[in-house]
Scaffold this motif. Structure first.
Motif, PDB file in Angstrom:
ATOM      1  N   LYS A  70       0.917  -1.162  -0.122  1.00  0.00           N
ATOM      2  CA  LYS A  70      -0.147   0.034   0.203  1.00  0.00           C
ATOM      3  C   LYS A  70       0.898   1.486  -0.165  1.00  0.00           C
ATOM      4  O   LYS A  70       0.537   2.207  -0.771  1.00  0.00           O
ATOM      5  CB  LYS A  70      -0.931  -0.054   1.061  1.00  0.00           C
ATOM      6  CG  LYS A  70      -1.809   1.250   1.455  1.00  0.00           C
ATOM      7  CD  LYS A  70      -2.822   1.072   2.349  1.00  0.00           C
ATOM      8  CE  LYS A  70      -3.542   2.466   2.626  1.00  0.00           C
ATOM      9  NZ  LYS A  70      -4.539   2.416   3.874  1.00  0.00           N
ATOM     10  N   THR A  71       1.838   1.202   0.772  1.00  0.00           N
ATOM     11  CA  THR A  71       2.769   2.512   1.090  1.00  0.00           C
ATOM     12  C   THR A  71       3.478   2.413  -0.381  1.00  0.00           C
ATOM     13  O   THR A  71       3.673   3.677  -0.923  1.00  0.00           O
ATOM     14  CB  THR A  71       3.729   2.311   2.122  1.00  0.00           C
ATOM     15  OG1 THR A  71       2.948   2.141   3.342  1.00  0.00           O
ATOM     16  CG2 THR A  71       4.569   3.480   2.166  1.00  0.00           C
ATOM     17  N   LEU A  72       3.757   1.414  -0.879  1.00  0.00           N
ATOM     18  CA  LEU A  72       4.781   1.460  -2.426  1.00  0.00           C
ATOM     19  C   LEU A  72       3.743   2.046  -3.411  1.00  0.00           C
ATOM     20  O   LEU A  72       4.068   2.874  -4.347  1.00  0.00           O
ATOM     21  CB  LEU A  72       5.032   0.013  -2.858  1.00  0.00           C
ATOM     22  CG  LEU A  72       6.053   0.177  -4.017  1.00  0.00           C
ATOM     23  CD1 LEU A  72       7.349   1.141  -3.886  1.00  0.00           C
ATOM     24  CD2 LEU A  72       6.506  -1.271  -4.291  1.00  0.00           C
ATOM     25  N   GLU A  73       2.495   1.832  -3.347  1.00  0.00           N
ATOM     26  CA  GLU A  73       1.601   2.495  -4.307  1.00  0.00           C
ATOM     27  C   GLU A  73       1.516   3.626  -4.137  1.00  0.00           C
ATOM     28  O   GLU A  73       1.256   4.407  -4.976  1.00  0.00           O
ATOM     29  CB  GLU A  73       0.231   1.639  -3.985  1.00  0.00           C
ATOM     30  CG  GLU A  73      -0.078   0.091  -4.577  1.00  0.00           C
ATOM     31  CD  GLU A  73      -1.065  -0.663  -4.359  1.00  0.00           C
ATOM     32  OE1 GLU A  73      -1.782  -0.054  -3.487  1.00  0.00           O
ATOM     33  OE2 GLU A  73      -1.054  -1.841  -4.797  1.00  0.00           O
ATOM     34  N   GLN A  74       1.406   4.278  -2.895  1.00  0.00           N
ATOM     35  CA  GLN A  74       1.098   5.662  -2.566  1.00  0.00           C
ATOM     36  C   GLN A  74       2.321   6.415  -3.154  1.00  0.00           C
ATOM     37  O   GLN A  74       2.380   7.499  -3.558  1.00  0.00           O
ATOM     38  CB  GLN A  74       0.967   6.042  -0.892  1.00  0.00           C
ATOM     39  CG  GLN A  74      -0.317   5.400  -0.611  1.00  0.00           C
ATOM     40  CD  GLN A  74      -0.353   5.655   0.955  1.00  0.00           C
ATOM     41  OE1 GLN A  74       0.633   5.295   1.623  1.00  0.00           O
ATOM     42  NE2 GLN A  74      -1.579   5.872   1.527  1.00  0.00           N
ATOM     43  N   LEU A  75       3.500   5.879  -2.822  1.00  0.00           N
ATOM     44  CA  LEU A  75       4.665   6.356  -3.339  1.00  0.00           C
ATOM     45  C   LEU A  75       4.968   6.530  -4.980  1.00  0.00           C
ATOM     46  O   LEU A  75       5.291   7.504  -5.429  1.00  0.00           O
ATOM     47  CB  LEU A  75       5.915   5.696  -2.789  1.00  0.00           C
ATOM     48  CG  LEU A  75       7.391   6.074  -2.766  1.00  0.00           C
ATOM     49  CD1 LEU A  75       7.440   7.682  -2.242  1.00  0.00           C
ATOM     50  CD2 LEU A  75       8.339   5.296  -2.378  1.00  0.00           C
ATOM     51  N   THR A  76       4.471   5.388  -5.517  1.00  0.00           N
ATOM     52  CA  THR A  76       4.253   5.460  -6.987  1.00  0.00           C
ATOM     53  C   THR A  76       3.303   6.474  -7.611  1.00  0.00           C
ATOM     54  O   THR A  76       3.625   7.251  -8.618  1.00  0.00           O
ATOM     55  CB  THR A  76       3.832   4.162  -7.601  1.00  0.00           C
ATOM     56  OG1 THR A  76       4.710   2.945  -6.821  1.00  0.00           O
ATOM     57  CG2 THR A  76       3.528   4.051  -8.923  1.00  0.00           C
ATOM     58  N   GLU A  77       2.133   6.415  -7.034  1.00  0.00           N
ATOM     59  CA  GLU A  77       1.157   7.607  -7.308  1.00  0.00           C
ATOM     60  C   GLU A  77       1.728   9.152  -7.164  1.00  0.00           C
ATOM     61  O   GLU A  77       1.742   9.894  -7.957  1.00  0.00           O
ATOM     62  CB  GLU A  77      -0.098   7.543  -6.294  1.00  0.00           C
ATOM     63  CG  GLU A  77      -0.979   6.289  -6.979  1.00  0.00           C
ATOM     64  CD  GLU A  77      -2.266   6.140  -5.803  1.00  0.00           C
ATOM     65  OE1 GLU A  77      -2.239   6.942  -4.952  1.00  0.00           O
ATOM     66  OE2 GLU A  77      -2.585   4.910  -6.115  1.00  0.00           O
ATOM     67  N   LEU A  78       2.593   9.013  -6.070  1.00  0.00           N
ATOM     68  CA  LEU A  78       3.038  10.599  -5.732  1.00  0.00           C
ATOM     69  C   LEU A  78       4.041  10.777  -6.766  1.00  0.00           C
ATOM     70  O   LEU A  78       4.231  12.034  -7.354  1.00  0.00           O
ATOM     71  CB  LEU A  78       3.630  10.679  -4.266  1.00  0.00           C
ATOM     72  CG  LEU A  78       4.433  11.739  -3.841  1.00  0.00           C
ATOM     73  CD1 LEU A  78       3.507  13.109  -3.727  1.00  0.00           C
ATOM     74  CD2 LEU A  78       5.100  11.674  -2.698  1.00  0.00           C
ATOM     75  N   ASN A  79       4.941  10.112  -7.195  1.00  0.00           N
ATOM     76  CA  ASN A  79       5.922  10.177  -8.118  1.00  0.00           C
ATOM     77  C   ASN A  79       5.204  10.312  -9.652  1.00  0.00           C
ATOM     78  O   ASN A  79       5.850  11.005 -10.262  1.00  0.00           O
ATOM     79  CB  ASN A  79       6.859   9.057  -8.191  1.00  0.00           C
ATOM     80  CG  ASN A  79       7.969   9.292  -7.149  1.00  0.00           C
ATOM     81  OD1 ASN A  79       8.847  10.011  -7.148  1.00  0.00           O
ATOM     82  ND2 ASN A  79       7.784   8.497  -6.109  1.00  0.00           N
ATOM     83  N   ALA A  80       4.073   9.607  -9.834  1.00  0.00           N
ATOM     84  CA  ALA A  80       3.711   9.963 -11.214  1.00  0.00           C
ATOM     85  C   ALA A  80       3.003  11.269 -11.121  1.00  0.00           C
ATOM     86  O   ALA A  80       3.033  12.132 -12.295  1.00  0.00           O
ATOM     87  CB  ALA A  80       2.516   8.722 -11.284  1.00  0.00           C
ATOM     88  N   LYS A  81       2.415  11.885 -10.095  1.00  0.00           N
ATOM     89  CA  LYS A  81       1.726  13.190 -10.031  1.00  0.00           C
ATOM     90  C   LYS A  81       3.039  14.207 -10.218  1.00  0.00           C
ATOM     91  O   LYS A  81       3.014  15.106 -11.004  1.00  0.00           O
ATOM     92  CB  LYS A  81       1.023  13.540  -8.743  1.00  0.00           C
ATOM     93  CG  LYS A  81       0.492  14.697  -8.496  1.00  0.00           C
ATOM     94  CD  LYS A  81      -0.266  14.938  -7.258  1.00  0.00           C
ATOM     95  CE  LYS A  81      -0.760  16.407  -7.234  1.00  0.00           C
ATOM     96  NZ  LYS A  81       0.025  17.479  -7.355  1.00  0.00           N
ATOM     97  N   GLY A  82       4.233  13.781  -9.561  1.00  0.00           N
ATOM     98  CA  GLY A  82       5.208  14.746  -9.830  1.00  0.00           C
ATOM     99  C   GLY A  82       5.834  14.917 -11.085  1.00  0.00           C
ATOM    100  O   GLY A  82       6.251  15.886 -11.604  1.00  0.00           O
ATOM    101  N   ALA A  83       5.775  13.671 -11.884  1.00  0.00           N
ATOM    102  CA  ALA A  83       6.332  13.737 -12.998  1.00  0.00           C
ATOM    103  C   ALA A  83       5.391  14.218 -13.856  1.00  0.00           C
ATOM    104  O   ALA A  83       5.743  15.245 -14.902  1.00  0.00           O
ATOM    105  CB  ALA A  83       6.575  12.198 -13.359  1.00  0.00           C
ATOM    106  N   ASP A  84       3.772  14.184 -13.681  1.00  0.00           N
ATOM    107  CA  ASP A  84       2.997  15.070 -14.681  1.00  0.00           C
ATOM    108  C   ASP A  84       2.996  16.481 -14.390  1.00  0.00           C
ATOM    109  O   ASP A  84       3.095  17.285 -15.164  1.00  0.00           O
ATOM    110  CB  ASP A  84       1.685  14.506 -14.236  1.00  0.00           C
ATOM    111  CG  ASP A  84       1.291  13.228 -14.544  1.00  0.00           C
ATOM    112  OD1 ASP A  84       1.839  12.776 -15.585  1.00  0.00           O
ATOM    113  OD2 ASP A  84       0.397  12.557 -14.324  1.00  0.00           O
ATOM    114  N   ASP A  85       3.276  16.880 -13.314  1.00  0.00           N
ATOM    115  CA  ASP A  85       3.458  18.216 -12.888  1.00  0.00           C
ATOM    116  C   ASP A  85       4.731  18.979 -13.499  1.00  0.00           C
ATOM    117  O   ASP A  85       4.715  19.907 -13.962  1.00  0.00           O
ATOM    118  CB  ASP A  85       3.364  18.526 -11.131  1.00  0.00           C
ATOM    119  CG  ASP A  85       2.065  18.282 -10.674  1.00  0.00           C
ATOM    120  OD1 ASP A  85       1.124  18.210 -11.130  1.00  0.00           O
ATOM    121  OD2 ASP A  85       2.294  18.071  -9.187  1.00  0.00           O
TER     122      ASP A  85
END
Length: 93
Positions: A70-85
């Motif tokens: 679950k934490t790894l999924e949250q970290l992945t989502e955070l990084n994907a958002k950062g890349a999009d931004d």
């Protein structure tokens, strides 16, 4: 091996939220490894301790694995958002 990767990953952390998630993931991986250290002797004991091994697998091992996932999924989502931004910011300049 995963611990070494997390140490290297620490040099790439972009913000406090990511730092917190990585610290949480490290703690959860350590808990998972500890659960598996308790599980391995049970599984190696064979039929004499199969019920204990199943309980350990379905208990702490699975619980800690799911928490880390679950934490790894949250970290992945955070990084994907950062890349999009970052992509959007680059396109605007």
């Amino acid at each position: 091996a995963i611990g070494d990767l997390l140490v290297r990953y620490n040099t790439l952390i972009a913000n406090d939220e990511e730092r917190q998630l990585v610290a949480q993931l490290r703690t959860e991986i350590e808990a998972y490894n500890a659960a598996n250290e308790r599980l391995m002797p049970l599984s190696r004991a064979g039929a004499a301790r199969v019920d204990e091994a199943k309980a350990a697998l379905r208990g702490d091992s699975m619980t800690t694995f799911r928490a880390a996932l679950k934490t790894l999924e949250q970290l992945t989502e955070l990084n994907a958002k950062g890349a999009d931004d970052a992509s959007k910011n680059a396109a605007e300049t």
